[in-house]
Enzyme design. Structure first.
Site, short mmCIF file in Angstrom:
data_model
loop_
_atom_site.label_atom_id
_atom_site.label_comp_id
_atom_site.label_asym_id
_atom_site.label_seq_id
_atom_site.Cartn_x
_atom_site.Cartn_y
_atom_site.Cartn_z
N SER A 106 13.72 -42.89 17.64
CA SER A 106 12.50 -42.48 16.91
C SER A 106 12.79 -42.16 15.46
CB SER A 106 11.91 -41.23 17.57
OG SER A 106 11.62 -41.46 18.91
N HIS A 127 11.09 -49.89 17.96
CA HIS A 127 10.57 -48.56 18.29
C HIS A 127 9.22 -48.69 18.99
CE1 HIS A 127 9.02 -44.40 16.89
NE2 HIS A 127 9.63 -44.30 18.06
N GLU A 139 7.36 -50.59 16.05
CA GLU A 139 7.95 -50.64 14.71
C GLU A 139 9.26 -51.43 14.81
OE1 GLU A 139 6.51 -46.59 12.41
OE2 GLU A 139 8.12 -46.37 13.87
N ASN A 177 6.44 -41.57 12.81
CA ASN A 177 6.94 -40.20 13.00
C ASN A 177 7.12 -39.46 11.68
OD1 ASN A 177 6.81 -40.31 15.74
ND2 ASN A 177 8.91 -41.03 16.01
#
Ligand SMILES: NC(=O)c1ccc[n+]([C@@H]2O[C@H](COP(=O)([O-])OP(=O)(O)OC[C@H]3O[C@@H](n4cnc5c(N)ncnc54)[C@H](O)[C@@H]3O)[C@@H](O)[C@H]2O)c1
Length: 271
Positions: A106, A127, A139, A177
């Site tokens: 992450s 991701h 991602e 994130n």
């Protein structure tokens, strides 16, 4: 996350080998997959035949060696750089020279995993989001060491999985994130300051912003240990005060309250 990613890949037609460290964890993986597919059949999102075909494409093992014939390995172990580095070094030794090694991290620096291998040009990030079979986005993380063909292959894989790929640079938190966690951490601080109750903050963000889940429900879904690791990685790289993990989050993790996966986090799921 691992079992969700396996389901997505198998649903796209890939033969998938899931490696767990113990037989019990491997059995658990197959059970979670079976339950997920059964739910989809029940809701008429898949036929029973499709579900059976997906299940048949996934096999489990406890041996890393069993990944030796893979074209692509997606690592999805605990968010800990030392653990991931050791695994990438072993994967480099065991897999074929052309195999792409991807991480579902992450926030951690993908380049550091790439440099544990003798093939940094074949390493990237993939991701996925939680739950992987439901969430549309992946991602595709591009470390400075990656070859253009590696990213091309990663993008093609994501497309074959029926997901939407966004190419991102190898920076802590990537896009989602980096934007999401200062907000989630801010919600914990509001709770600590007594601005509103946890339920009140969640209701404010669902009712006031149209978010599908409030911040505490999201933190419990992600896992509080994973959330803490994400904030620590963001803070290490940016030094930004908004990413300094709140003391309450640290205390909950210390108490073993990890969210949905442990049955208790901010909310109690044991009833
Ligand atoms: N939880 C999320 O919402 C989410 C979303 C996207 C990506 N991720 C990433 O996916 C990865 C896994 O996260 P998760 O939420 O599934 O965590 P989790 O805690 O649910 O699972 C981690 C897995 O790693 C295994 N593990 C722990 N220590 C290990 C070791 N030393 N060697 C090998 N395996 C080990 C555990 O047995 C467990 O199966 C992390 O990199 C995380 O950042 C998580």
């Amino acid at each position: 996350m691992g079992v969700g990613v396996a389901e997505v890949a198998a649903a796209s037609g890939c033969d998938v080998v899931v490696r767990s460290r113990s037989q019990a964890a491997a059995d658990g993986t197959l059970l979670v997959l079976e339950q997920s597919l059964a739910r989809q059949v029940e809701r008429e999102r898949r036929t029973a035949e499709e579900a059976a075909a997906i299940q048949a494409r996934v096999r489990t093992t406890t041996e890393l060696e069993d990944l030796c014939e893979s074209d692509l390995v997606i690592e999805s172990v605990v968010e800990d750089l030392a653990v991931k580095k050791a695994l990438f070094s072993e994967l480099d030794r065991l897999t074929g020279r052309d195999c792409i090694l991807a991480t579902n991290t992450s926030t951690l620096p993908v380049v550091e995993l790439a440099m544990e291998t003798s093939r940094p040009e074949l390493v990237c990030g993939l991701h996925f989001f939680n739950p992987a079979p439901v969430m549309r986005l992946v991602e595709v993380v591009v470390p400075i060491t990656a070859a253009p063909d590696t990213i091309k292959a990663a993008l093609a894989f994501v497309e074959a999985c029926g997901k939407e790929a966004v190419e991102v640079k190898d920076r802590a938190g990537f896009v989602v994130n980096a934007l999401l966690f200062p907000y989630l951490n801010g919600a914990v601080r509001l709770l600590e300051h007594g601005v509103a109750t946890m339920e009140g903050i969640d209701a404010a963000m669902t009712g006031g912003c149209g978010f599908p889940l409030g911040p505490f429900a999201v933190l419990d879904l992600v896992g509080l240990d994973t959330s803490l690791a994400i904030l620590e990685a963001l803070h290490r790289e940016t030094g930004d005060a908004t990413t300094l993990p709140s003391p309450l989050l640290r205390r909950l993790v210390a108490a073993g309250r990890l969210g949905r996966k442990s049955g208790h986090g901010f909310y109690d799921y044991r009833r």
